[in-house]
Design a protein around this motif. Sequence first.
Motif, PDB file in Angstrom:
ATOM      1  N   ARG A 120     -50.110  12.224  44.074  1.00 26.24           N
ATOM      2  CA  ARG A 120     -51.522  12.458  44.396  1.00 26.24           C
ATOM      3  C   ARG A 120     -51.680  12.439  45.914  1.00 26.24           C
ATOM      4  O   ARG A 120     -50.883  11.841  46.634  1.00 26.24           O
ATOM      5  N   TYR A 121     -52.741  13.103  46.372  1.00 23.75           N
ATOM      6  CA  TYR A 121     -52.980  13.310  47.798  1.00 23.75           C
ATOM      7  C   TYR A 121     -54.331  12.735  48.171  1.00 23.75           C
ATOM      8  O   TYR A 121     -55.302  12.903  47.438  1.00 23.75           O
ATOM      9  N   LYS A 122     -54.381  12.068  49.340  1.00 22.98           N
ATOM     10  CA  LYS A 122     -55.635  11.465  49.785  1.00 22.98           C
ATOM     11  C   LYS A 122     -55.517  11.113  51.256  1.00 22.98           C
ATOM     12  O   LYS A 122     -54.460  11.250  51.854  1.00 22.98           O
ATOM     13  N   GLN A 123     -56.621  10.627  51.812  1.00 23.39           N
ATOM     14  CA  GLN A 123     -56.588  10.116  53.169  1.00 23.39           C
ATOM     15  C   GLN A 123     -56.171   8.649  53.122  1.00 23.39           C
ATOM     16  O   GLN A 123     -56.583   7.897  52.228  1.00 23.39           O
TER      17      GLN A 123
ATOM     18  N   ILE B 237     -53.466  12.206  56.118  1.00 25.42           N
ATOM     19  CA  ILE B 237     -53.271  12.695  54.761  1.00 25.42           C
ATOM     20  C   ILE B 237     -51.935  12.150  54.253  1.00 25.42           C
ATOM     21  O   ILE B 237     -50.914  12.259  54.940  1.00 25.42           O
TER      22      ILE B 237
ATOM     23  N   ALA C 224     -49.275  11.606  50.698  1.00 21.83           N
ATOM     24  CA  ALA C 224     -48.872  11.920  49.333  1.00 21.83           C
ATOM     25  C   ALA C 224     -48.294  10.640  48.756  1.00 21.83           C
ATOM     26  O   ALA C 224     -47.426  10.010  49.366  1.00 21.83           O
TER      27      ALA C 224
ATOM     28  N   LYS D 118     -49.067  21.015  49.999  1.00 23.69           N
ATOM     29  CA  LYS D 118     -50.225  20.281  49.479  1.00 23.69           C
ATOM     30  C   LYS D 118     -50.776  19.297  50.504  1.00 23.69           C
ATOM     31  O   LYS D 118     -51.987  19.031  50.521  1.00 23.69           O
ATOM     32  N   LEU D 119     -49.927  18.763  51.369  1.00 20.95           N
ATOM     33  CA  LEU D 119     -50.434  17.909  52.453  1.00 20.95           C
ATOM     34  C   LEU D 119     -51.370  18.711  53.349  1.00 20.95           C
ATOM     35  O   LEU D 119     -52.459  18.254  53.698  1.00 20.95           O
TER      36      LEU D 119
ATOM     37  N   THR E  84     -54.685  19.608  51.547  1.00 23.27           N
ATOM     38  CA  THR E  84     -55.562  18.432  51.528  1.00 23.27           C
ATOM     39  C   THR E  84     -56.159  18.199  52.902  1.00 23.27           C
ATOM     40  O   THR E  84     -57.353  17.893  53.030  1.00 23.27           O
TER      41      THR E  84
ATOM     42  N   LYS F 176     -59.099  20.448  53.548  1.00 27.74           N
ATOM     43  CA  LYS F 176     -60.296  20.022  52.809  1.00 27.74           C
ATOM     44  C   LYS F 176     -60.969  18.803  53.433  1.00 27.74           C
ATOM     45  O   LYS F 176     -62.171  18.606  53.269  1.00 27.74           O
ATOM     46  N   CYS F 177     -60.208  17.976  54.117  1.00 30.02           N
ATOM     47  CA  CYS F 177     -60.725  16.703  54.634  1.00 30.02           C
ATOM     48  C   CYS F 177     -61.144  16.752  56.103  1.00 30.02           C
ATOM     49  O   CYS F 177     -61.612  15.743  56.636  1.00 30.02           O
TER      50      CYS F 177
END
Length: 175
Positions: A3-6, A58, A60, A121-122, A125, A128-129
Amino acid sequence: MVRYKQASTKDELEQILLLQQENLPINLSFQEQSKEGFVTVEHSMEILKEMNDECGHIIALDNEKVIGYALCMHPKFGESIEVLKPMFAEINKILLGKSNYMVMGQICVAKSHRGKGVFRKLYLTMKKCLPLGIDKIITEVDEKNQRSLMAHEVIGFKNLAVYQSGNTTWRLIVL
């Protein structure tokens, strides 16, 4: 499942630094550097956290372990890391002082997860952020790091400039 997030915790920042250490040239053979690529900058926890507070890095995660990261570096940090000062000078020459960009300060994927789309994907993401008004991601890659140059080209980065700093030829690129 990845999953990907900050990044949002001290533990996540510490894991970024551990992955960074594994991929610095001083910790890789010449053959590994040529085949797998490498990272150039060694960040301190202090500057990593300051950058993250401005715009979250970002990451993963696979089972809560950081297996990849893309560092967000707002232009206001242009004087914070010595080895990156020439990059910001080049950017300022090209963009004439505009600040509608974010620098991707470093990207790295754990060896165990390379070739699986994590790199792409990094960046997706990250796009988007980004804060409102930011319409470009700029980074630089050491010309010796062919794996990184090819990976960036595949996802759509274009050349802005090539310049020399010290003994290194840098390719400044934009998405």
